[in-house]
Design a protein around this motif. Sequence first.
Motif, PDB file in Angstrom:
ATOM      1  N   ALA A 194       0.835  -1.203   0.000  1.00  0.00           N
ATOM      2  CA  ALA A 194       0.000   0.000   0.000  1.00  0.00           C
ATOM      3  C   ALA A 194       0.874   1.260   0.000  1.00  0.00           C
ATOM      4  O   ALA A 194       0.593   2.223  -0.725  1.00  0.00           O
ATOM      5  CB  ALA A 194      -0.926  -0.012   1.218  1.00  0.00           C
ATOM      6  N   VAL A 195       1.943   1.248   0.776  1.00  0.00           N
ATOM      7  CA  VAL A 195       2.858   2.406   0.799  1.00  0.00           C
ATOM      8  C   VAL A 195       3.458   2.610  -0.602  1.00  0.00           C
ATOM      9  O   VAL A 195       3.575   3.744  -1.082  1.00  0.00           O
ATOM     10  CB  VAL A 195       3.975   2.215   1.859  1.00  0.00           C
ATOM     11  N   GLY A 196       3.798   1.506  -1.268  1.00  0.00           N
ATOM     12  CA  GLY A 196       4.364   1.606  -2.626  1.00  0.00           C
ATOM     13  C   GLY A 196       3.385   2.242  -3.597  1.00  0.00           C
ATOM     14  O   GLY A 196       3.749   3.137  -4.369  1.00  0.00           O
ATOM     15  N   ILE A 197       2.124   1.799  -3.548  1.00  0.00           N
ATOM     16  CA  ILE A 197       1.109   2.370  -4.454  1.00  0.00           C
ATOM     17  C   ILE A 197       0.926   3.860  -4.131  1.00  0.00           C
ATOM     18  O   ILE A 197       0.886   4.710  -5.028  1.00  0.00           O
ATOM     19  CB  ILE A 197      -0.253   1.634  -4.299  1.00  0.00           C
ATOM     20  N   ALA A 198       0.837   4.178  -2.839  1.00  0.00           N
ATOM     21  CA  ALA A 198       0.638   5.561  -2.407  1.00  0.00           C
ATOM     22  C   ALA A 198       1.817   6.439  -2.829  1.00  0.00           C
ATOM     23  O   ALA A 198       1.651   7.577  -3.275  1.00  0.00           O
ATOM     24  CB  ALA A 198       0.453   5.608  -0.889  1.00  0.00           C
ATOM     25  N   GLN A 199       3.013   5.887  -2.716  1.00  0.00           N
ATOM     26  CA  GLN A 199       4.228   6.631  -3.088  1.00  0.00           C
ATOM     27  C   GLN A 199       4.196   6.969  -4.587  1.00  0.00           C
ATOM     28  O   GLN A 199       4.498   8.092  -4.993  1.00  0.00           O
ATOM     29  CB  GLN A 199       5.441   5.753  -2.776  1.00  0.00           C
ATOM     30  N   ALA A 200       3.803   5.988  -5.399  1.00  0.00           N
ATOM     31  CA  ALA A 200       3.742   6.221  -6.850  1.00  0.00           C
ATOM     32  C   ALA A 200       2.673   7.260  -7.184  1.00  0.00           C
ATOM     33  O   ALA A 200       2.900   8.153  -8.017  1.00  0.00           O
ATOM     34  CB  ALA A 200       3.444   4.899  -7.563  1.00  0.00           C
ATOM     35  N   ALA A 201       1.519   7.161  -6.531  1.00  0.00           N
ATOM     36  CA  ALA A 201       0.425   8.100  -6.805  1.00  0.00           C
ATOM     37  C   ALA A 201       0.811   9.516  -6.365  1.00  0.00           C
ATOM     38  O   ALA A 201       0.522  10.508  -7.049  1.00  0.00           O
ATOM     39  CB  ALA A 201      -0.846   7.645  -6.088  1.00  0.00           C
ATOM     40  N   TYR A 202       1.492   9.604  -5.230  1.00  0.00           N
ATOM     41  CA  TYR A 202       1.915  10.923  -4.740  1.00  0.00           C
ATOM     42  C   TYR A 202       2.986  11.539  -5.649  1.00  0.00           C
ATOM     43  O   TYR A 202       2.901  12.716  -6.018  1.00  0.00           O
ATOM     44  CB  TYR A 202       2.443  10.809  -3.296  1.00  0.00           C
ATOM     45  N   GLN A 203       3.980  10.738  -6.032  1.00  0.00           N
ATOM     46  CA  GLN A 203       5.064  11.262  -6.888  1.00  0.00           C
ATOM     47  C   GLN A 203       4.518  11.763  -8.216  1.00  0.00           C
ATOM     48  O   GLN A 203       4.909  12.825  -8.706  1.00  0.00           O
ATOM     49  CB  GLN A 203       6.112  10.168  -7.154  1.00  0.00           C
ATOM     50  N   ALA A 204       3.603  11.006  -8.812  1.00  0.00           N
ATOM     51  CA  ALA A 204       3.003  11.416 -10.089  1.00  0.00           C
ATOM     52  C   ALA A 204       2.239  12.728  -9.904  1.00  0.00           C
ATOM     53  O   ALA A 204       2.302  13.620 -10.756  1.00  0.00           O
ATOM     54  CB  ALA A 204       2.075  10.315 -10.600  1.00  0.00           C
ATOM     55  N   SER A 205       1.556  12.864  -8.769  1.00  0.00           N
ATOM     56  CA  SER A 205       0.757  14.065  -8.503  1.00  0.00           C
ATOM     57  C   SER A 205       1.656  15.277  -8.322  1.00  0.00           C
ATOM     58  O   SER A 205       1.349  16.383  -8.791  1.00  0.00           O
ATOM     59  CB  SER A 205      -0.099  13.865  -7.253  1.00  0.00           C
ATOM     60  N   LEU A 206       2.766  15.057  -7.641  1.00  0.00           N
ATOM     61  CA  LEU A 206       3.713  16.156  -7.406  1.00  0.00           C
ATOM     62  C   LEU A 206       4.261  16.666  -8.741  1.00  0.00           C
ATOM     63  O   LEU A 206       4.306  17.884  -8.986  1.00  0.00           O
ATOM     64  CB  LEU A 206       4.855  15.616  -6.525  1.00  0.00           C
ATOM     65  N   THR A 207       4.659  15.739  -9.597  1.00  0.00           N
ATOM     66  CA  THR A 207       5.191  16.113 -10.915  1.00  0.00           C
ATOM     67  C   THR A 207       4.129  16.865 -11.713  1.00  0.00           C
ATOM     68  O   THR A 207       4.396  17.914 -12.314  1.00  0.00           O
ATOM     69  CB  THR A 207       5.620  14.830 -11.682  1.00  0.00           C
ATOM     70  N   TYR A 208       2.901  16.334 -11.691  1.00  0.00           N
ATOM     71  CA  TYR A 208       1.822  16.948 -12.475  1.00  0.00           C
ATOM     72  C   TYR A 208       1.512  18.362 -11.945  1.00  0.00           C
ATOM     73  O   TYR A 208       1.296  19.294 -12.729  1.00  0.00           O
ATOM     74  CB  TYR A 208       0.582  16.053 -12.400  1.00  0.00           C
ATOM     75  N   ALA A 209       1.522  18.510 -10.631  1.00  0.00           N
ATOM     76  CA  ALA A 209       1.209  19.818 -10.028  1.00  0.00           C
ATOM     77  C   ALA A 209       2.260  20.862 -10.398  1.00  0.00           C
ATOM     78  O   ALA A 209       1.957  22.059 -10.509  1.00  0.00           O
ATOM     79  CB  ALA A 209       1.119  19.674  -8.510  1.00  0.00           C
ATOM     80  N   ARG A 210       3.491  20.417 -10.609  1.00  0.00           N
ATOM     81  CA  ARG A 210       4.562  21.345 -11.000  1.00  0.00           C
ATOM     82  C   ARG A 210       4.491  21.695 -12.494  1.00  0.00           C
ATOM     83  O   ARG A 210       4.841  22.797 -12.888  1.00  0.00           O
ATOM     84  CB  ARG A 210       5.929  20.709 -10.721  1.00  0.00           C
ATOM     85  N   ASP A 211       4.080  20.713 -13.313  1.00  0.00           N
ATOM     86  CA  ASP A 211       4.131  20.883 -14.770  1.00  0.00           C
ATOM     87  C   ASP A 211       2.857  21.462 -15.380  1.00  0.00           C
ATOM     88  O   ASP A 211       2.917  22.253 -16.303  1.00  0.00           O
ATOM     89  CB  ASP A 211       4.396  19.520 -15.450  1.00  0.00           C
ATOM     90  N   ARG A 212       1.728  21.023 -14.887  1.00  0.00           N
ATOM     91  CA  ARG A 212       0.446  21.378 -15.505  1.00  0.00           C
ATOM     92  C   ARG A 212       0.090  22.828 -15.190  1.00  0.00           C
ATOM     93  O   ARG A 212       0.140  23.253 -14.027  1.00  0.00           O
ATOM     94  CB  ARG A 212      -0.635  20.436 -14.968  1.00  0.00           C
ATOM     95  N   LYS A 213      -0.290  23.545 -16.236  1.00  0.00           N
ATOM     96  CA  LYS A 213      -0.687  24.946 -16.025  1.00  0.00           C
ATOM     97  C   LYS A 213      -2.184  25.112 -16.256  1.00  0.00           C
ATOM     98  O   LYS A 213      -2.771  24.479 -17.135  1.00  0.00           O
ATOM     99  CB  LYS A 213       0.076  25.852 -16.989  1.00  0.00           C
ATOM    100  N   ALA A 214      -2.805  25.961 -15.443  1.00  0.00           N
ATOM    101  CA  ALA A 214      -4.209  26.341 -15.641  1.00  0.00           C
ATOM    102  C   ALA A 214      -4.355  27.781 -15.151  1.00  0.00           C
ATOM    103  O   ALA A 214      -3.662  28.176 -14.192  1.00  0.00           O
ATOM    104  CB  ALA A 214      -5.145  25.422 -14.861  1.00  0.00           C
TER     105      ALA A 214
END
Length: 387
Positions: A252-272
Amino acid sequence: MDFQLTEEQQMIQAAAKDFAEQQIAPVAADFDASGEFPLSNIQAMGELGLMGIEVPENYGGAGLDTIGYVLAMIEVSAADAAHGTIMSVNNSLFCNGILKYGTEEQKQKYVRAIASGAEIGAYALSEPQSGSDASTMKSRAVLSDDGTHYTINARKSWITSGPYARYLVLFASTNPEAGAKGITAFLIDTEKEGFSRGKTEPKLGIRASATCEVELSDYQCAIEDRLGEEGEGFKIAMSVLDAGRIGIAAQAVGIAQAAYQASLTYARDRKAFGQEIGSFQMIQQKLADMKTKLEAARLLTLRAAWAKMESEKTGARITLDGSMAKLFASEAAMWIAHQAVQLHGGMGYSKEMPIERYFRDAKITEIYEGTSEIQRMVIARTETGLR
Ligand code: CAA
């Protein structure tokens, strides 16, 4: 208190991360789509020592500790939770129980085969009519008059890796009147007469980890293949699950870590609205809560791993530690994956990104090896001493 990892723990973490990034992550979406079992990856993981991390080297394992196991499980599950499931069953539910309760011959034969990656193992407790109430199983084992073997008739369901497993740890009643105290554990060879496989489950998530029903019909099990004493099976099943739940917490920690890392990257890159979405307070709140829950889950899981290592010296039960880690980490993973889908918007819902897979995979961690409701019951019973 020392939060520093040992050199060996860092080494297994790095080896697992490297394999997961190079060999698992690139094929995870394809295996998820096809539902195919990742056999060659599992064998390669065996060769790397990932299928028997806590198994001593003289039984074909890596000879490391439970913290090393948790660290490796996190890395593998961050790349693909289905690989993590297969790894956790081989390590925790199969090898762990035989190491604790098996004879020298059983360890040499069964543990060596699974820990080295030569064969796959499984754990057969649940039945079509007996899941959370595991002690009400209908499977029966009858000892022959000459005391040399048992005749087993059993139908078991939700067998992770069942379609590919060579060996199973299976539980059946040798004394139905005695309830939980009449259950006995057996080591089953799926190539022997009397063993057959039933339907394979079509699943929401962890789709590359194959799951099926199995049936034993007048299966002859030699007395040498009984694990532990007659009537000791329920205790074995539960103490194996105490350790297994630490593995699922790590998944569960592994899945959460992957979901969090992807979200962090997206929050930095995606513009709105002309700026990175990570600069909006509503996104920042999500990221802050995701990160905090992720690290809390990681700490509770590592603490449970440490408790298991201590218990090997003291013999103390780790029921509370395993249940708390699994309960918290699985609910954190589900919540974090849910937030990750929302934060990614349409892309979170699309199969072009792995976010929707994290969401589907996270759900099982709240169900198998004891539902969240069972974990709460175990924790409350342990704390209050009441039933
Ligand atoms: N360690 C050692 N002994 C234990 C134990 C443990 N963790 N838990 C219970 N026991 C002992 C008890 O002490 C008791 O013995 P005494 O009478 O001598 O004290 C005996 O076992 C019976 O215990 P309970 O009365 O507590 O049993 P219960 O019928 O009330 O059940 C339960 C307890 C917690 C609900 C248990 O049945 C349970 O954990 N259910 C969930 C089962 C589960 O997790 N299934 C998942 C299947 S595996 C899986 O998911 C497959 C996969 O492939 C991934």
